[in-house]
Design an enzyme around this catalytic site. Sequence first.
Site, short mmCIF file in Angstrom:
data_model
loop_
_atom_site.label_atom_id
_atom_site.label_comp_id
_atom_site.label_asym_id
_atom_site.label_seq_id
_atom_site.Cartn_x
_atom_site.Cartn_y
_atom_site.Cartn_z
N ARG A 160 0.84 -1.23 0.00
CA ARG A 160 0.00 0.00 0.00
C ARG A 160 0.87 1.27 0.00
NH1 ARG A 160 -2.63 -3.87 -0.72
NH2 ARG A 160 -4.52 -4.52 0.38
N SER A 197 -10.89 -0.15 3.71
CA SER A 197 -10.09 -0.32 4.93
C SER A 197 -9.56 1.04 5.37
CB SER A 197 -8.90 -1.23 4.66
OG SER A 197 -9.35 -2.44 4.11
N GLU A 216 -4.70 4.12 6.23
CA GLU A 216 -4.46 3.90 4.80
C GLU A 216 -5.12 5.03 4.01
OE1 GLU A 216 -5.19 -0.11 3.12
OE2 GLU A 216 -6.34 0.93 1.58
#
Length: 339
Positions: free
Chosen positions: A164, A239, A335
Amino acid sequence: MSIQQQVSLRPFNTFGLHVEAENYAAFTNVEELQSLLRHAKEKKWPLFILGGGSNVLLTQDIPGLTLHNQIKGITAIKEDDQYVWVKSGAGEVWHDLVLWTLNRNWGGLENLSLIPGYVGAAPMQNIGAYGVEIKDTFDHLEAVEIATGAVRTFSLEACRFGYRESVFKHELKGQYIITHVVFRLEKAPTTFHTSYGAIQSTLADMEIKELSIQAISNAVIQIRQSKLPDPKKLGNAGSFFKNPVIADSLFRPLQDNYPDIPHYPLPDEEVKIPAAWLIEQSGWKGKRLGATGTHVKQPLVLVNYGGAKGADIWHLAQQIQAAVNDTFGIQLEPEVNVW
Ligand code: FAD
Ligand code: NAP
């Protein structure tokens, strides 16, 4: 060049949050973008780049200029015996690109079916799901440098993709606007990723006799639709936190205290722990705080039950971070990009 003032960004973010962009402009090609950048520079406006708004939390009105990427177009630009190179405008919807490749039976993006957002944001965090990341099929991208308007090409190595992560979230943060992305796909798919999560059991339930990229895509779509809230019905950005990666040496004492702790060993003596489990064990699964809360099926997804403000969601996120830190001594890292 059309610049609008005081534009609500509610339709443009999947949390469904109302904040206003002081100035807003959509661009459909590189020349329009370059001209908008020159204008913003003259006005000394700060810039905010928006794609599909599925990975941002908007906590306040956005000063300066909000630039909305609408560069379209998907084409095959070259091929050899094994591979085809597909170039996509950064303003294409990610799942439309996936469907376009599936229709031609070109393999590589199928596990990434139904991820919301635009193609241009995909390299920002090296989007990933079900054991595949875009780095696996990425060839190169084109981006415009904000300071100069110059077009630069970034190779796979130059993007420095990680879990990520990419160079655009770190060393080059806020310096480039991605305009095109090129992927290298299999012309006659032979590489299938089915070992992850519920893919195999879903394929079995679907009574799939012969494995194909279309079958994998259908399985992924089915799993995602059963587990994740649809942002059109319940505001969310997927998320909210990354899954923490910690050193083996820190993991072992944790495992002594929590023998059932789920974990995935990584190279370099590190371990990934599902953030959802940490949040659930800290007592936050399905919990509500005013108009916000964690999703009942997936506590890693923070939701707007209606009428929440960005600051409320950020407050909830901080409460969860504190609870997980108190329980496990692990600091969850967002995130989602917080503005
Ligand atoms: P935005 O939210 O518009 O922008 C995200 C960031 O990228 C911002 O900082 C923005 O400034 C920057 N940015 C956007 N476009 C550009 C550009 N062209 N050039 C430079 N900077 C840019 N992510 C995964 O990795 N895997 C998943 O499985 C996944 N599942 C999700 C499920 C749901 C229900 C939701 C809501 C989200 C999910 N996400 C997932 C997160 C999200 O969809 C991805 O991160 C997606 O790539 C974000 O794209 P976007 O266009 O909406 O980006
Ligand atoms: P899941 O399958 O219940 O698994 C929980 C977590 O454990 C995942 O986040 C995953 O990490 C990790 N994991 C599971 N199997 C693994 C394996 N074989 N090897 C390494 N790590 C493994 O997760 P889920 O919530 O239903 O999501 C399914 C997939 O979609 C995941 O890949 C997830 O990342 C992705 N997804 C992402 C978002 C987002 O917004 N980023 C939202 C929804 C779903 P990884 O995250 O590293 O895969």
